[in-house]
Design an enzyme around this catalytic site. Structure first.
Site, PDB file in Angstrom:
ATOM      1  N   GLY A   8       0.781  -1.208  -0.032  1.00  0.00           N
ATOM      2  CA  GLY A   8       0.116  -0.102  -0.017  1.00  0.00           C
ATOM      3  C   GLY A   8       0.873   1.271   0.044  1.00  0.00           C
ATOM      4  CB  ALA A  10       1.088   4.224  -4.354  1.00  0.00           C
ATOM      5  CB  ILE A  13      -0.310   5.652   5.810  1.00  0.00           C
ATOM      6  CG1 ILE A  13      -1.659   6.268   6.499  1.00  0.00           C
ATOM      7  CG2 ILE A  13       0.555   4.934   6.708  1.00  0.00           C
ATOM      8  CD1 ILE A  13      -2.368   5.258   7.265  1.00  0.00           C
ATOM      9  CG  ASP A  34      -0.885   1.091  -3.655  1.00  0.00           C
ATOM     10  OD1 ASP A  34      -1.882   0.409  -3.652  1.00  0.00           O
ATOM     11  OD2 ASP A  34      -0.468   1.984  -2.726  1.00  0.00           O
ATOM     12  CB  SER A 111      -4.905  -1.976   7.110  1.00  0.00           C
ATOM     13  OG  SER A 111      -3.838  -1.991   5.760  1.00  0.00           O
ATOM     14  CG  ASP A 143      -4.024   4.589  19.860  1.00  0.00           C
ATOM     15  OD1 ASP A 143      -4.501   5.535  19.130  1.00  0.00           O
ATOM     16  OD2 ASP A 143      -4.204   3.306  19.684  1.00  0.00           O
ATOM     17  CG  HIS A 172      -5.054   1.514  16.614  1.00  0.00           C
ATOM     18  ND1 HIS A 172      -4.481   2.552  17.039  1.00  0.00           N
ATOM     19  CD2 HIS A 172      -5.338   1.722  15.264  1.00  0.00           C
ATOM     20  CE1 HIS A 172      -4.044   3.244  16.105  1.00  0.00           C
ATOM     21  NE2 HIS A 172      -4.562   2.883  14.871  1.00  0.00           N
ATOM     22  CG  MET A 227      -0.972   5.517  10.622  1.00  0.00           C
ATOM     23  SD  MET A 227      -1.520   4.988  12.170  1.00  0.00           S
ATOM     24  CE  MET A 227       0.132   3.973  12.427  1.00  0.00           C
TER      25      MET A 227
END
Length: 328
Positions: A8, A10, A13, A34, A111, A143, A172, A227
Site C-alpha cells: 500500500g 502509494a 500513509i 500497490d 490498516s 495512540d 486501536h 500515522m
C-alpha cells in the site's frame, strides 16, 4: 541486511512511511507494492542518497510475490480510509500473499480497523499452517504519540512533548483505547492527574483524534502523516530488536498467546479473556520476547477497562469470522 516491504506504498500513509523507511540506515532493501503508482514512488525515493535499494511492484506478473520474496519486515498500510469492510478483503488478500511467500516475516498491520484486521491476518496464517504469534503486530503507536502530545499541551510544557511517553493499552479505536496518564514518564503533575474533567477531555481526544484530523481536512482525508510517523517509529524498534539490540520495548496490539505467561497476567489484570490486547512488549530477534504487565492504574483509568473489553470482543470476533470458512 534487512529487507522491508510496504504494502500500500502509494497511498496517503504508504508514501510518507516509505520515505521514512528509505531514510532508516537499518533498511538495506525497500520493496514497495500497490495497485497503482508503486514503481513511480520507488523511482522517486531511489534518488535519495541513502543506502537502501528501492523497487516498486504492481499486481501484474506476480508483483505481490516478487515484492515479498526475501522479506523480513512487512508493513501493511493498504486500504481505504474508514472503509472497514473493504479493508478486511484487502488485508485478507495481502496476508495470503505473505503467508505463501514470506511466512517468517514480521508483519506489522496499520490498516484499520486494527482490532479486526490483526485477527484476519492471524486466521489467514493459521489456515496456511504458518502462524507464529510472536511475529504479527497491530501498530498502535499513534495512540501513544497522541496521548503524549496532548498531555504535554494540557500542562503547557512544549519541551515535554519530545520526551513524554504515555502508555496506551486496549485496542486501536474509540472506547478500546485506554491511555494511562498515571504511568507517564516523566511523571505528569499531580494537578493534571487529579483533574477528572481534564482527564476525561484528553482521554476522549486521544480516542477520537482521527475524527479531529478528518474534520480539519474537510472530509478529504484522514490521519496519514502522523500515522506514517508513528508506523515508522514502530518499525524502527522492530528493526533494532531484529538486528540484536536488547531491551527494546514497544506498544502493540498482539495475540496474547505470543507470551503465554505474560498474556495470562494481562487477562488477570484486565478481568477479561480476550485473545488480543494492546500492551507493551519486549522485542527480540524472534519478535515478541515478553508481554509486560500493565501494573498499577488509577480508579478512573480502571473504570474504562470494562467498556473497552466489551467492544474489543466484538471487534476481534468480527475479524476472525471474516476468515471462517473462507477458501484461501
Amino acid at each position: 541486511m534487512v529487507k522491508a516491504v510496504v504494502l500500500g506504498a502509494a497511498g496517503g500513509i504508504g508514501q510518507p512511511l516509505s520515505l521514512l523507511l528509505k531514510n532508516n540506515p537499518l533498511v538495506t532493501s525497500l520493496s514497495l507494492y500497490d495497485i497503482v503508482n508503486a514503481p513511480g514512488v520507488a523511482v522517486d525515493l531511489s534518488h535519495i542518497n541513502t543506502p537502501a535499494k528501492v523497487e516498486g511492484f504492481l499486481p501484474p506478473n506476480e508483483g505481490l510475490k516478487r515484492a515479498l520474496e526475501g522479506a523480513e519486515v512487512v508493513v501493511i498500510p493498504a486500504g481505504v480510509p474508514r472503509k472497514p469492510g473493504i479493508n478486511a478483503g484487502i488485508v485478507r488478500d495481502l496476508a495470503t500473499g505473505i503467508a505463501t511467500t514470506a511466512p517468517k516475516a514480521f508483519v506489522l498491520v496499520i490498516s484499520n480497523p486494527v482490532n479486526s484486521t490483526v485477527p484476519i491476518v492471524v486466521e489467514v496464517f493459521k489456515k496456511h499452517g504458518v502462524f507464529d504469534p510472536k511475529r504479527i503486530f497491530g501498530v498502535t503507536t499513534l495512540d501513544v504519540v497522541r496521548a503524549s502530545t496532548f498531555a504535554a499541551e494540557a500542562v503547557k510544557d512544549a519541551s515535554l512533548a519530545a520526551k513524554l511517553v504515555v502508555p496506551v493499552y486496549g485496542g486501536h479505536s474509540g472506547v478500546t483505547i485506554l491511555p494511562v496518564f498515571s504511568q507517564a514518564k516523566p511523571a505528569l503533575p499531580a494537578s493534571f492527574l487529579e483533574n477528572k474533567e481534564t482527564l476525561e477531555a484528553i482521554t476522549h481526544r486521544v480516542r477520537y483524534g482521527g475524527d479531529e484530523v478528518v474534520k480539519a481536512k474537510d472530509g478529504a482525508g484522514s490521519a496519514t502523516l502522523s500515522m506514517a510517523y508513528a508506523g515508522a517509529s514502530f518499525v524502527e524498534k522492530v528493526l533494532r530488536a531484529v538486528t540484536g539490540e536488547k531491551g527494546v520495548i514497544a506498544p502493540t496490539f498482539v495475540y496474547l498467546e505470543a507470551d503465554p505467561v505474560g498474556g495470562a497476567e494481562i487477562k488477570k489484570e484486565i478481568g477479561g479473556d480476550v485473545a488480543y490486547f494492546s500492551v507493551n512488549v519486549e522485542l527480540g530477534p524472534t519478535g515478541v520476547e515478553k508481554i509486560l504487565p500493565i501494573g498499577k492504574v488509577t480508579e478512573y483509568e480502571k473504570s474504562l477497562f470494562p467498556g473497552a473489553l466489551t467492544e474489543l470482543e466484538t471487534n476481534i470476533k468480527t475479524g476472525a469470522s471474516f476468515i471462517d470458512g473462507a477458501k484461501l
